[in-house]
Design a protein around this motif. Structure first.
Motif, mmCIF file in Angstrom:
data_model
loop_
_atom_site.group_PDB
_atom_site.id
_atom_site.type_symbol
_atom_site.label_atom_id
_atom_site.label_comp_id
_atom_site.label_asym_id
_atom_site.label_seq_id
_atom_site.Cartn_x
_atom_site.Cartn_y
_atom_site.Cartn_z
ATOM 1 N N PRO A 106 0.776 -1.237 0.000
ATOM 2 C CA PRO A 106 0.000 0.000 0.000
ATOM 3 C C PRO A 106 0.811 1.294 0.000
ATOM 4 N N SER A 107 2.134 1.210 0.126
ATOM 5 C CA SER A 107 2.947 2.418 0.204
ATOM 6 C C SER A 107 3.504 2.790 -1.164
ATOM 7 N N ALA A 108 3.714 4.101 -1.373
ATOM 8 C CA ALA A 108 4.335 4.571 -2.613
ATOM 9 C C ALA A 108 5.800 4.150 -2.690
ATOM 10 N N SER A 109 6.432 3.894 -1.554
ATOM 11 C CA SER A 109 7.819 3.409 -1.525
ATOM 12 C C SER A 109 7.808 1.900 -1.730
ATOM 13 N N ALA A 110 8.497 1.439 -2.764
ATOM 14 C CA ALA A 110 8.414 0.038 -3.162
ATOM 15 C C ALA A 110 9.274 -0.865 -2.282
ATOM 16 N N LEU A 111 8.793 -2.086 -2.089
ATOM 17 C CA LEU A 111 9.597 -3.125 -1.457
ATOM 18 C C LEU A 111 10.696 -3.551 -2.438
ATOM 19 N N PRO A 112 11.837 -4.056 -1.978
ATOM 20 C CA PRO A 112 12.075 -4.508 -0.610
ATOM 21 C C PRO A 112 12.785 -3.500 0.291
ATOM 22 N N GLY A 145 20.292 -11.225 2.282
ATOM 23 C CA GLY A 145 18.935 -11.491 1.842
ATOM 24 C C GLY A 145 17.867 -10.739 2.601
ATOM 25 N N VAL A 146 18.245 -9.919 3.583
ATOM 26 C CA VAL A 146 17.280 -9.175 4.395
ATOM 27 C C VAL A 146 17.308 -7.708 3.973
ATOM 28 N N ASN A 147 16.136 -7.142 3.751
ATOM 29 C CA ASN A 147 16.006 -5.738 3.354
ATOM 30 C C ASN A 147 15.066 -5.036 4.321
ATOM 31 N N CYS A 148 15.185 -3.716 4.401
ATOM 32 C CA CYS A 148 14.350 -2.952 5.329
ATOM 33 C C CYS A 148 13.890 -1.659 4.668
ATOM 34 N N LEU A 149 12.605 -1.352 4.847
ATOM 35 C CA LEU A 149 12.006 -0.148 4.300
ATOM 36 C C LEU A 149 11.138 0.484 5.388
ATOM 37 N N ALA A 150 11.424 1.740 5.746
ATOM 38 C CA ALA A 150 10.633 2.459 6.754
ATOM 39 C C ALA A 150 9.683 3.412 6.039
ATOM 40 N N VAL A 151 8.386 3.329 6.375
ATOM 41 C CA VAL A 151 7.362 4.121 5.693
ATOM 42 C C VAL A 151 6.351 4.645 6.700
ATOM 43 N N GLU A 152 5.481 5.547 6.229
ATOM 44 C CA GLU A 152 4.377 6.016 7.049
ATOM 45 C C GLU A 152 3.516 4.822 7.443
ATOM 46 N N ALA A 153 3.113 4.776 8.707
ATOM 47 C CA ALA A 153 2.454 3.581 9.223
ATOM 48 C C ALA A 153 1.012 3.431 8.773
ATOM 49 N N ALA A 183 7.889 -11.660 1.460
ATOM 50 C CA ALA A 183 7.486 -11.946 2.842
ATOM 51 C C ALA A 183 7.935 -10.765 3.689
ATOM 52 N N VAL A 184 7.034 -10.243 4.507
ATOM 53 C CA VAL A 184 7.332 -9.028 5.265
ATOM 54 C C VAL A 184 7.068 -9.264 6.749
ATOM 55 N N GLU A 185 8.053 -8.929 7.565
ATOM 56 C CA GLU A 185 7.866 -8.841 9.017
ATOM 57 C C GLU A 185 7.775 -7.361 9.369
ATOM 58 N N LEU A 215 9.453 2.653 17.460
ATOM 59 C CA LEU A 215 9.122 3.167 18.788
ATOM 60 C C LEU A 215 9.447 4.663 18.851
ATOM 61 N N PRO A 216 9.024 5.353 19.915
ATOM 62 C CA PRO A 216 9.196 6.811 19.961
ATOM 63 C C PRO A 216 10.621 7.312 19.788
ATOM 64 N N ASP A 217 11.625 6.507 20.138
ATOM 65 C CA ASP A 217 13.023 6.948 19.997
ATOM 66 C C ASP A 217 13.647 6.468 18.692
ATOM 67 N N GLU A 218 12.849 5.905 17.787
ATOM 68 C CA GLU A 218 13.359 5.375 16.533
ATOM 69 C C GLU A 218 12.734 6.129 15.346
ATOM 70 N N SER A 219 13.507 6.316 14.286
ATOM 71 C CA SER A 219 12.990 7.036 13.127
ATOM 72 C C SER A 219 13.119 6.249 11.824
ATOM 73 N N GLY A 220 13.939 5.216 11.780
ATOM 74 C CA GLY A 220 14.122 4.476 10.545
ATOM 75 C C GLY A 220 14.842 3.172 10.760
ATOM 76 N N CYS A 221 15.139 2.487 9.653
ATOM 77 C CA CYS A 221 15.768 1.157 9.721
ATOM 78 C C CYS A 221 17.132 1.202 10.412
#
Length: 284
Positions: free
Chosen positions: A219-225, A234-242, A266-268, A273-279
């Motif tokens: 659902p996000s404009a920022s594409a996986l992965p 083999g692990v990727n991370c994408l931080a987006v609006e929740a 596959a996405v986990e 959290l409040p003190d975190e901003s990204g991957c």
């Protein structure tokens, strides 16, 4: 008694140059924290775990300067489980935030005591305990916390230090008992502003049981992965609006394939959290 007098004195020496987030004053009571300051955290990780676990691991307890206490809630015993972790937040007073920090310092967090490693335990996780002080974060790591046993090769001093840490963590786990039932607000769902999607190539189930769920359009404009995670092949991370992701994930489960750019992932999900901003804040 010498220790109880020493801890406030050490913190007082730094309080003259500390900001509003300093940890204690000359009377031993904590000074004020900024609302978003991470004051206390307990995180257990390591040992046998999937390669993505270092990124998706959630702290068991996080206490912030404004009294928010973020914890992991109950998890249903279902397979596949829900797509989203159950994270809860409660409220305590600023005074109780300071009490929890002082209790941790009195227990020895950051003192550098030898915690030992049980010789009869292999590949057990390590519990990382952090308390904010006037001079920065005080930390203590306890390997294999709570699984000490006879013949584990540890000294009496190591056992005593480990027991103080274990008791402190137990106090944090049961705040109504530690602070008083009327001092702890009711748990409500944590609502993150941003969420990390930790993506790996999706694979169908080997035996078809249970049947794989239908794919859901990302659902996000920022594409996986997203970007590769350092040292995690083999692990990727994408931080987006929740918000859009949470809406889509509420009807998904942990086996749901997410379709992005014609590829299934596959996405986990790891709410920030409040003190975190990204991957980059994950897996530290």
């Amino acid at each position: 008694m010498k220790l109880l007098r020493l801890v406030p004195a050490v913190l007082l020496a730094a309080s003259g140059c500390a900001a509003a987030g300093s940890a204690a004053d000359s009377a031993g009571s904590a000074a004020s924290y900024a609302p978003g300051d991470l004051v206390v955290r307990v995180l257990t990780g390591g040992g046998f775990a999937p390669v993505s676990a270092a990124v998706t691991q959630l702290p068991e307890i996080s206490v912030y300067g404004d009294g928010r206490v973020v914890t992991i809630g109950p998890v249903p015993g279902l397979y596949p489980g829900p797509a989203l972790p159950n994270i809860q937040v409660r409220r305590i007073s600023a005074a109780d935030v300071r009490r929890l920090a002082q209790r941790g310092l009195a227990a020895g967090v950051g003192r550098g005591e030898d915690m030992g490693v049980p010789t009869n335990v292999a590949d057990a996780p390590t519990t990382h305990i952090t308390v904010r002080t006037a001079s920065g974060a005080a930390t203590t790591d306890v390997p294999a916390m709570g699984i000490d046993s006879a013949g584990d090769g540890m000294t009496a001093d190591q056992r005593a230090a480990r027991e103080r840490m274990r008791q402190y963590v137990e106090d944090l786990r049961d705040l109504p008992k530690t602070l008083g039932r009327n001092s702890v607000g009711e748990a409500v769902p944590y609502e993150p502003a941003r969420i990390a999607a930790v993506a790996t190539p999706w694979q169908p189930s080997a035996d078809g049981l249970p049947s794989d769920p239908p794919a859901v359009e990302w659902p996000s404009a920022s594409a996986l992965p997203g970007d590769p995670v350092p040292d995690r092949t083999g692990v990727n991370c994408l931080a987006v609006e929740a918000s859009p992701v949470l809406s889509a994930a509420n009807s998904a489960n942990a086996r749901t394939p997410w379709l992005s750019g014609g590829t299934r992932w596959a996405v986990e999900f790891r709410p920030l959290l409040p003190d975190e901003s990204g991957c980059a804040d994950l897996g530290r």
